[in-house]
Design a protein around this motif. Structure first.
Motif, mmCIF file in Angstrom:
data_model
loop_
_atom_site.group_PDB
_atom_site.id
_atom_site.type_symbol
_atom_site.label_atom_id
_atom_site.label_comp_id
_atom_site.label_asym_id
_atom_site.label_seq_id
_atom_site.Cartn_x
_atom_site.Cartn_y
_atom_site.Cartn_z
ATOM 1 N N LEU A 139 0.819 -1.216 0.000
ATOM 2 C CA LEU A 139 0.000 0.000 0.000
ATOM 3 C C LEU A 139 0.852 1.264 0.000
ATOM 4 C CD1 LEU A 139 -2.841 -1.080 2.423
ATOM 5 C CD2 LEU A 139 -3.041 -0.639 -0.032
ATOM 6 N N ALA A 140 2.025 1.195 0.613
ATOM 7 C CA ALA A 140 2.914 2.366 0.652
ATOM 8 C C ALA A 140 3.408 2.734 -0.740
ATOM 9 C CB ALA A 140 4.093 2.088 1.578
ATOM 10 N N CYS A 141 3.337 1.810 -1.693
ATOM 11 C CA CYS A 141 3.786 2.072 -3.067
ATOM 12 C C CYS A 141 2.729 2.755 -3.930
ATOM 13 C CB CYS A 141 4.191 0.752 -3.734
ATOM 14 S SG CYS A 141 5.622 -0.026 -2.965
ATOM 15 N N VAL A 142 1.511 2.869 -3.421
ATOM 16 C CA VAL A 142 0.413 3.430 -4.213
ATOM 17 C C VAL A 142 0.463 4.955 -4.173
ATOM 18 C CG1 VAL A 142 -2.098 3.592 -4.436
ATOM 19 C CG2 VAL A 142 -1.042 1.423 -3.745
ATOM 20 N N PRO A 143 0.581 5.608 -5.363
ATOM 21 C CA PRO A 143 0.552 7.071 -5.372
ATOM 22 C C PRO A 143 -0.790 7.579 -4.837
ATOM 23 C CG PRO A 143 1.249 6.199 -7.502
ATOM 24 C CD PRO A 143 0.759 5.034 -6.682
ATOM 25 N N GLY A 144 -0.763 8.604 -4.023
ATOM 26 C CA GLY A 144 -1.991 9.172 -3.483
ATOM 27 C C GLY A 144 -2.651 8.308 -2.430
ATOM 28 N N ARG A 145 -1.912 7.407 -1.832
ATOM 29 C CA ARG A 145 -2.468 6.457 -0.870
ATOM 30 C C ARG A 145 -3.308 7.098 0.230
ATOM 31 N NH1 ARG A 145 -1.042 4.380 3.985
ATOM 32 N NH2 ARG A 145 0.915 5.462 4.025
ATOM 33 N N PRO A 146 -2.948 8.260 0.744
ATOM 34 C CA PRO A 146 -3.800 8.831 1.801
ATOM 35 C C PRO A 146 -5.229 9.116 1.352
ATOM 36 C CG PRO A 146 -1.667 9.901 1.787
ATOM 37 C CD PRO A 146 -1.724 9.023 0.556
ATOM 38 N N ASP A 147 -5.441 9.232 0.040
ATOM 39 C CA ASP A 147 -6.776 9.521 -0.471
ATOM 40 C C ASP A 147 -7.614 8.273 -0.720
ATOM 41 O OD1 ASP A 147 -6.278 12.237 -0.432
ATOM 42 O OD2 ASP A 147 -5.466 12.235 -2.455
ATOM 43 N N LEU A 148 -7.056 7.088 -0.532
ATOM 44 C CA LEU A 148 -7.808 5.859 -0.769
ATOM 45 C C LEU A 148 -8.906 5.686 0.269
ATOM 46 C CD1 LEU A 148 -4.967 3.256 -1.475
ATOM 47 C CD2 LEU A 148 -6.499 4.325 -3.142
ATOM 48 N N LEU A 149 -10.080 5.315 -0.182
ATOM 49 C CA LEU A 149 -11.166 4.977 0.730
ATOM 50 C C LEU A 149 -11.048 3.519 1.149
ATOM 51 C CD1 LEU A 149 -13.802 5.686 2.169
ATOM 52 C CD2 LEU A 149 -15.017 5.112 0.057
ATOM 53 N N TYR A 150 -10.517 2.719 0.260
ATOM 54 C CA TYR A 150 -10.508 1.280 0.456
ATOM 55 C C TYR A 150 -9.378 0.671 -0.363
ATOM 56 C CZ TYR A 150 -11.824 -3.499 -0.568
ATOM 57 O OH TYR A 150 -11.800 -4.846 -0.730
ATOM 58 N N ALA A 151 -8.817 -0.405 0.126
ATOM 59 C CA ALA A 151 -7.845 -1.187 -0.636
ATOM 60 C C ALA A 151 -7.907 -2.629 -0.147
ATOM 61 C CB ALA A 151 -6.437 -0.638 -0.454
ATOM 62 N N ARG A 152 -7.625 -3.534 -1.059
ATOM 63 C CA ARG A 152 -7.549 -4.947 -0.688
ATOM 64 C C ARG A 152 -6.227 -5.488 -1.204
ATOM 65 N NH1 ARG A 152 -11.334 -8.877 -3.674
ATOM 66 N NH2 ARG A 152 -9.467 -9.497 -4.781
ATOM 67 N N VAL A 153 -5.502 -6.165 -0.335
ATOM 68 C CA VAL A 153 -4.245 -6.784 -0.713
ATOM 69 C C VAL A 153 -4.437 -8.292 -0.619
ATOM 70 C CG1 VAL A 153 -1.781 -6.984 -0.219
ATOM 71 C CG2 VAL A 153 -2.968 -4.819 0.238
ATOM 72 N N ASP A 154 -4.300 -8.970 -1.768
ATOM 73 C CA ASP A 154 -4.399 -10.428 -1.789
ATOM 74 C C ASP A 154 -2.991 -10.990 -1.684
ATOM 75 O OD1 ASP A 154 -7.077 -10.072 -2.148
ATOM 76 O OD2 ASP A 154 -7.125 -10.810 -4.208
ATOM 77 N N VAL A 155 -2.799 -11.886 -0.742
ATOM 78 C CA VAL A 155 -1.489 -12.446 -0.446
ATOM 79 C C VAL A 155 -1.544 -13.964 -0.586
ATOM 80 C CG1 VAL A 155 0.249 -12.698 1.386
ATOM 81 C CG2 VAL A 155 -1.000 -10.553 1.147
ATOM 82 N N VAL A 156 -0.501 -14.535 -1.154
ATOM 83 C CA VAL A 156 -0.357 -15.984 -1.253
ATOM 84 C C VAL A 156 0.986 -16.374 -0.666
ATOM 85 C CG1 VAL A 156 -1.833 -16.230 -3.287
ATOM 86 C CG2 VAL A 156 0.612 -15.881 -3.588
ATOM 87 N N ASP A 157 1.115 -17.635 -0.292
ATOM 88 C CA ASP A 157 2.397 -18.137 0.187
ATOM 89 C C ASP A 157 3.298 -18.432 -1.003
ATOM 90 O OD1 ASP A 157 1.577 -18.028 2.833
ATOM 91 O OD2 ASP A 157 0.810 -20.073 2.819
ATOM 92 N N GLY A 158 4.525 -17.924 -0.957
ATOM 93 C CA GLY A 158 5.498 -18.197 -2.001
ATOM 94 C C GLY A 158 6.084 -19.592 -1.836
ATOM 95 N N GLU A 159 6.892 -20.004 -2.783
ATOM 96 C CA GLU A 159 7.512 -21.326 -2.715
ATOM 97 C C GLU A 159 8.354 -21.500 -1.458
ATOM 98 O OE1 GLU A 159 9.562 -22.394 -6.286
ATOM 99 O OE2 GLU A 159 7.815 -21.995 -7.538
ATOM 100 N N ASP A 160 8.893 -20.392 -0.945
ATOM 101 C CA ASP A 160 9.705 -20.449 0.269
ATOM 102 C C ASP A 160 8.868 -20.313 1.543
ATOM 103 O OD1 ASP A 160 8.966 -17.794 0.122
ATOM 104 O OD2 ASP A 160 11.024 -17.003 0.121
ATOM 105 N N GLY A 161 7.524 -20.238 1.385
ATOM 106 C CA GLY A 161 6.642 -20.129 2.538
ATOM 107 C C GLY A 161 6.393 -18.704 2.994
#
Length: 112
Positions: free
Chosen positions: A54-76
């Motif tokens: 989320l810190a990489c998103v330009p204008g992040r303070p103006d976001l009303l909502y965000a969803r981050v989908d995360v998966v386990d990598g091969e290294d766990g």
């Protein structure tokens, strides 16, 4: 993991779901959009990764909502699979405790 953040940048709630494309499923087979959807508490590594994404998103303070989908990598270790900034499904039926905060954030934004 799918984590939802409010406009304050705090984690609103998190969910876990199974894969939509299970091994061996034909491409034209009917699929369930959110198989095995459950309430979930993310690990510290999951939430730290989501915050970095989320810190990489330009204008992040103006976001009303965000969803981050995360998966386990091969290294766990967790990896970002998808970052959603526009989402029609907030999974509020699974997380009714989040409804008042979502309504409050929308009303604050609408009031300007």
């Amino acid at each position: 993991m799918s984590g939802r953040c409010s406009s304050s940048g705090s984690l609103l709630h998190a969910s876990r779901k199974g894969p939509v494309l299970a091994p061996g499923t034909p491409y034209d087979h009917r699929k369930v959009a959110h198989p095995g959807l459950t309430d979930w508490t993310p690990s510290l590594a999951d939430t730290a990764l989501a915050r970095r994404a989320l810190a990489c998103v330009p204008g992040r303070p103006d976001l009303l909502y965000a969803r981050v989908d995360v998966v386990d990598g091969e290294d766990g270790r967790p990896c970002v699979m998808e970052l959603e900034l526009v989402e029609p499904n907030l999974f509020l039926a699974l997380h009714p405790e989040s409804v008042p905060r979502v309504v409050e954030e929308i009303l604050k934004r609408a009031a300007g």
